[in-house]
Design a protein around this motif. Structure first.
Motif: not given
Length: 315
Positions: A1, A309, A263, A3, A6
């Protein structure tokens, strides 16, 4: 995961084989569809059976959801679930300690069985699970809280066959580091002082690429061929996404796109990005010129603000 830089949890070598319930199955099973609405959200995922990737889990804040067949089910007590390549195995990270220790649930999604594996002792946590490409091991980042911030201290390697976990403390690690695998699964990689550092599975430094910017988000920062590394460009660049040769360390491309999150890779010539769109967000497939060529998901601003997410797994 991941962003834009993270989060996730870990511990030692003890393995506890306990009788744990299988991860919750979905309440309903629908035929595979091009459009899927994710439970408890207003997110629409657009898929094709021929796609190289599909969403296999997602999180909303500290709540994880797992895909089984064509449905998704909330996994109470777990803050993160990461499904391995081909979808056979998953690692689930609990929301809280058990007996003063952190752990993971290693789930065989084919046999519908699971094993609880201890990772680290309180106050450490082990999270942000990433699988090797062959699905044999997962690495998690170990962190300790310093004031209000979490700082990285090392990593944990979970062996899916032996059902063991091994904690590795890393001397001089970047406090923002998050560990992922090299394409061959021999080393782990993480951010280091604005660049990228490769470590052996014993924590020893193998190689450092200076001034690359930090490795980007997603389950795998390397292209499917293993030739390119994707990073957030250094702040001195106008562009936001940079691609580097894994072997030479030289800049291969700067992509003129301004995503909220990355991603991972779609194929060697495209990657996945979350971009703003008319007050909401979209997950798009972006080519190396910065052009969005396909929309994979529509995300409401409300869901995005809840720290949504989407975890994509290669089929």
């Amino acid at each position: 995961m991941s962003v834009t830089p993270g989060i996730y949890r870990l511990l030692g070598c003890a393995v506890i084989a306990v009788s744990v319930a299988a991860l919750t199955p979905p309440t309903a099973h629908a035929a595979e569809s091009a459009d899927l609405t994710l439970p408890d959200t207003r997110v629409t995922v657009r898929e094709d059976p021929a796609d190289p990737l599909k969403v296999t889990s997602y999180t909303v804040g500290n709540v994880a959801y797992l895909r089984r067949d064509a449905g998704f089910a909330k996994q109470t007590g777990y803050q993160e679930i990461t499904v391995g390549p081909k979808g056979g195995m998953a690692v689930a990270v609990p929301t809280s300690y058990s007996g003063g220790r952190d752990s993971v649930l290693l789930a065989d999604l084919v046999a519908n069985s699971s094993t609880k594996i201890q990772t680290v002792d309180k106050p450490l946590v082990a999270k942000f699970a990433h699988w090797t490409r062959n699905g044999g091991k997962a690495v998690l980042t170990v962190q300790r809280k310093n004031g209000t911030a979490w700082e990285t201290t090392g990593f944990v390697v979970v062996d899916a066959t032996a059902k063991t976990a091994r904690r590795v403390n890393v001397t001089g690690v970047d406090r923002t580091a998050r560990f992922r695998w090299s394409p061959d699964g021999a080393d782990v990689v993480a951010a280091y002082q604005g660049g990228t550092r490769f470590y052996g599975q014993d924590g020893a430094v193998r190689r450092t690429l200076l001034r690359t910017g930090v490795p980007a988000g997603g389950e795998d920062v390397f292209s499917p061929s293993g030739k390119a590394l994707m990073t957030w460009c250094p702040v001195t660049y106008t562009e936001h996404v940079c691609l580097w040769s894994r072997t030479s360390g030289k800049l291969a491309a700067k992509v003129n796109v301004q995503p909220k999150a990355l991603l991972g890779w779609w194929d060697d010539k495209h990657f996945l990005a979350v971009v703003p769109s008319a007050g909401s967000y979209r997950v798009v497939v972006v080519d190396l010129k910065g052009k969005a060529v396909r929309v994979l998901a529509a995300i409401s601003a409300e869901d995005w603000d809840k720290k949504l997410y989407l975890s994509y797994t290669r089929r």
